[in-house]
Scaffold this motif. Structure first.
Motif, PDB file in Angstrom:
ATOM      1  N   VAL A 263       0.836  -1.199   0.000  1.00 37.14           N
ATOM      2  CA  VAL A 263       0.000   0.000   0.000  1.00 37.14           C
ATOM      3  C   VAL A 263       0.875   1.255   0.000  1.00 37.14           C
ATOM      4  O   VAL A 263       0.609   2.221  -0.723  1.00 37.14           O
ATOM      5  N   LYS A 264       1.913   1.234   0.795  1.00 37.71           N
ATOM      6  CA  LYS A 264       2.820   2.384   0.853  1.00 37.71           C
ATOM      7  C   LYS A 264       3.507   2.596  -0.495  1.00 37.71           C
ATOM      8  O   LYS A 264       3.617   3.728  -0.974  1.00 37.71           O
ATOM      9  N   GLN A 265       3.962   1.511  -1.116  1.00 36.40           N
ATOM     10  CA  GLN A 265       4.642   1.634  -2.405  1.00 36.40           C
ATOM     11  C   GLN A 265       3.692   2.164  -3.478  1.00 36.40           C
ATOM     12  O   GLN A 265       4.049   3.052  -4.264  1.00 36.40           O
ATOM     13  N   LEU A 266       2.488   1.622  -3.540  1.00 33.87           N
ATOM     14  CA  LEU A 266       1.515   2.069  -4.529  1.00 33.87           C
ATOM     15  C   LEU A 266       1.126   3.524  -4.296  1.00 33.87           C
ATOM     16  O   LEU A 266       0.914   4.279  -5.258  1.00 33.87           O
ATOM     17  N   SER A 267       1.054   3.938  -3.042  1.00 31.92           N
ATOM     18  CA  SER A 267       0.731   5.333  -2.725  1.00 31.92           C
ATOM     19  C   SER A 267       1.859   6.250  -3.175  1.00 31.92           C
ATOM     20  O   SER A 267       1.608   7.349  -3.688  1.00 31.92           O
ATOM     21  N   ARG A 268       3.090   5.816  -3.012  1.00 33.37           N
ATOM     22  CA  ARG A 268       4.224   6.619  -3.481  1.00 33.37           C
ATOM     23  C   ARG A 268       4.216   6.720  -5.007  1.00 33.37           C
ATOM     24  O   ARG A 268       4.489   7.784  -5.577  1.00 33.37           O
ATOM     25  N   ASN A 269       3.893   5.602  -5.662  1.00 34.66           N
ATOM     26  CA  ASN A 269       3.811   5.621  -7.123  1.00 34.66           C
ATOM     27  C   ASN A 269       2.730   6.595  -7.597  1.00 34.66           C
ATOM     28  O   ASN A 269       2.911   7.327  -8.577  1.00 34.66           O
ATOM     29  N   TYR A 270       1.602   6.583  -6.895  1.00 32.91           N
ATOM     30  CA  TYR A 270       0.500   7.472  -7.253  1.00 32.91           C
ATOM     31  C   TYR A 270       0.906   8.933  -7.061  1.00 32.91           C
ATOM     32  O   TYR A 270       0.608   9.791  -7.905  1.00 32.91           O
ATOM     33  N   ALA A 271       1.609   9.218  -5.971  1.00 33.00           N
ATOM     34  CA  ALA A 271       2.064  10.588  -5.721  1.00 33.00           C
ATOM     35  C   ALA A 271       2.989  11.066  -6.836  1.00 33.00           C
ATOM     36  O   ALA A 271       2.932  12.236  -7.261  1.00 33.00           O
ATOM     37  N   LYS A 272       3.818  10.172  -7.319  1.00 34.75           N
ATOM     38  CA  LYS A 272       4.724  10.525  -8.417  1.00 34.75           C
ATOM     39  C   LYS A 272       3.939  10.890  -9.666  1.00 34.75           C
ATOM     40  O   LYS A 272       4.246  11.867 -10.366  1.00 34.75           O
ATOM     41  N   LYS A 273       2.876  10.140  -9.968  1.00 35.91           N
ATOM     42  CA  LYS A 273       2.033  10.449 -11.121  1.00 35.91           C
ATOM     43  C   LYS A 273       1.307  11.777 -10.929  1.00 35.91           C
ATOM     44  O   LYS A 273       1.142  12.547 -11.880  1.00 35.91           O
ATOM     45  N   GLN A 274       0.861  12.033  -9.705  1.00 36.87           N
ATOM     46  CA  GLN A 274       0.196  13.308  -9.441  1.00 36.87           C
ATOM     47  C   GLN A 274       1.135  14.486  -9.704  1.00 36.87           C
ATOM     48  O   GLN A 274       0.739  15.479 -10.319  1.00 36.87           O
ATOM     49  N   MET A 275       2.361  14.370  -9.222  1.00 39.49           N
ATOM     50  CA  MET A 275       3.320  15.458  -9.424  1.00 39.49           C
ATOM     51  C   MET A 275       3.633  15.644 -10.901  1.00 39.49           C
ATOM     52  O   MET A 275       3.770  16.775 -11.386  1.00 39.49           O
ATOM     53  N   THR A 276       3.732  14.555 -11.640  1.00 37.10           N
ATOM     54  CA  THR A 276       3.965  14.664 -13.081  1.00 37.10           C
ATOM     55  C   THR A 276       2.824  15.411 -13.750  1.00 37.10           C
ATOM     56  O   THR A 276       3.031  16.257 -14.633  1.00 37.10           O
ATOM     57  N   TRP A 277       1.595  15.117 -13.313  1.00 31.40           N
ATOM     58  CA  TRP A 277       0.416  15.785 -13.874  1.00 31.40           C
ATOM     59  C   TRP A 277       0.511  17.296 -13.653  1.00 31.40           C
ATOM     60  O   TRP A 277       0.348  18.093 -14.588  1.00 31.40           O
ATOM     61  N   PHE A 278       0.779  17.701 -12.410  1.00 31.22           N
ATOM     62  CA  PHE A 278       0.781  19.130 -12.096  1.00 31.22           C
ATOM     63  C   PHE A 278       1.992  19.845 -12.688  1.00 31.22           C
ATOM     64  O   PHE A 278       1.915  21.038 -13.018  1.00 31.22           O
ATOM     65  N   GLN A 279       3.097  19.127 -12.850  1.00 31.81           N
ATOM     66  CA  GLN A 279       4.272  19.738 -13.460  1.00 31.81           C
ATOM     67  C   GLN A 279       4.019  20.121 -14.920  1.00 31.81           C
ATOM     68  O   GLN A 279       4.675  21.017 -15.449  1.00 31.81           O
ATOM     69  N   ARG A 280       3.060  19.459 -15.530  1.00 35.17           N
ATOM     70  CA  ARG A 280       2.728  19.763 -16.923  1.00 35.17           C
ATOM     71  C   ARG A 280       1.768  20.944 -17.051  1.00 35.17           C
ATOM     72  O   ARG A 280       1.472  21.381 -18.165  1.00 35.17           O
ATOM     73  N   ASP A 281       1.274  21.447 -15.929  1.00 33.31           N
ATOM     74  CA  ASP A 281       0.285  22.518 -15.962  1.00 33.31           C
ATOM     75  C   ASP A 281       0.977  23.872 -15.859  1.00 33.31           C
ATOM     76  O   ASP A 281       1.546  24.197 -14.810  1.00 33.31           O
ATOM     77  N   PRO A 282       0.949  24.678 -16.914  1.00 30.75           N
ATOM     78  CA  PRO A 282       1.657  25.965 -16.889  1.00 30.75           C
ATOM     79  C   PRO A 282       1.057  26.977 -15.914  1.00 30.75           C
ATOM     80  O   PRO A 282       1.686  27.986 -15.600  1.00 30.75           O
TER      81      PRO A 282
END
Length: 310
Positions: A263-282
């Motif tokens: 659960v901890k690993q999957l949550s960390r993976n999800y957080a990484k995807k979230q940050m990638t999403w927001f990093q693409r938002d100008p």
């Protein structure tokens, strides 16, 4: 003038709720949740819903509004969230959209064309794939061939959205990513300011691990046991990080320690995807959160809003 909308976003366990509550207390605001799991009832621990104490008397909207058996699309979320925002504004209050589901945030703040077309036979065919061994990965690979951008944003466990993305493409001939690029060229209806909380990766991961430990203390295992008593009535729970892992431990397929680590690993993976999403938002205004209290974060946001309105 367009109505104002303040957005506080960031990855899981980044402190968004505490920041939003602090900000609302200062500016006369109310929180509109932008979390795709917190909209459901009966999933309080799995979705890390804020408690009454954490809300500190600040009204929160779009939390616990749907039964887990309901189908809840981004377009439905958008319509309901916009009504909630309009109600907040009508009462002379300020709306603060807060959450980590980038699609929901974009659905509210950007013009997005959602296909309402559906094909039940096709949907059943796609979901049948999931029932076979390795089916989730196979379905995700199908999406990756069609729309690599969407596949990058969606976890293979998010079966509903993965299958829907494939379904939309087969019905319309246009990928969701292509539609998103067209939508980005249109102007939204709010004067929004998007703040994103940023943490050093290792510190964020430490916070995520602590969050999972807290969820266990708050009854995660008991909540999963209750939901799985009738999974057919709670299909959305299957998509929540933590459900399948804890369920596997309850079935003896994993030890509880192994399930928690997963659960901890999957949550960390999800957080990484979230940050990638927001990093693409100008539009993102980045707020460094490490070593700072919610009050200090709210101070910076208030200062930014004041300078914008000068």
């Amino acid at each position: 003038m367009k109505p104002e909308l303040i957005v506080i976003a960031g990855p899981t366990a980044s402190g968004k709720t505490a920041c939003a509550v602090e900000l609302c207390g200062r500016i006369g605001g109310e929180v509109i949740s932008a979390d795709s799991m917190q909209i459901y009832r009966g999933m309080d621990v799995l979705s890390a819903k804020p408690t009454e104490a954490e809300m500190r008397g600040i009204p929160h909207h779009m939390i616990g509004i749907a039964d887990p058996a309901e189908k809840f699309s981004a377009s439905r979320y958008r319509d309901m969230a916009k009504r909630a925002i309009a109600d907040v504004h009508a009462r002379g209050r300020r709306a603060v959209l807060c959450g980590g589901t980038g699609l929901y945030i974009n659905a509210v703040t950007r013009p997005m064309e959602f296909s309402e077309k559906c094909d039940e036979a096709l949907r059943k065919e796609l979901l049948t794939i999931v029932d076979a061994p390795g089916g989730r990965r196979k379905l995700h690979d199908m999406l990756r061939e069609i729309d690599p951008e969407a596949a990058e944003k969606l976890h293979e466990n998010d079966v509903r959205r993965v299958s829907r993305a494939i379904e939309v493409y087969r019905l319309t001939g246009r990928t969701q990513s292509a539609q998103a690029r067209l939508d980005a060229q249109r102007e939204g209806e709010y004067d929004e300011t998007l703040f994103v909380l940023r943490w050093p990766r290792e510190e964020l991961y430490r916070r995520i691990d602590a969050r999972v430990d807290e969820m266990l203390q708050n009854g995660l295992v008991e909540e999963v046991r209750t939901l799985r008593a009738d999974e057919r009535s709670h299909p959305t729970a299957l998509q929540a990080i933590g459900y399948k892992e804890i369920a596997a431990a309850l079935d003896g397929k994993l030890s509880m320690d192994e399930a928690v680590a997963l659960v901890k690993q999957l949550s960390r993976n999800y957080a990484k995807k979230q940050m990638t999403w927001f990093q693409r938002d100008p539009r993102a205004v980045w707020i460094d959160a490490q070593g700072r209290t919610a009050a200090q974060l709210a101070d910076e946001i208030c200062a930014h809003l004041e300078s914008k309105n000068v």
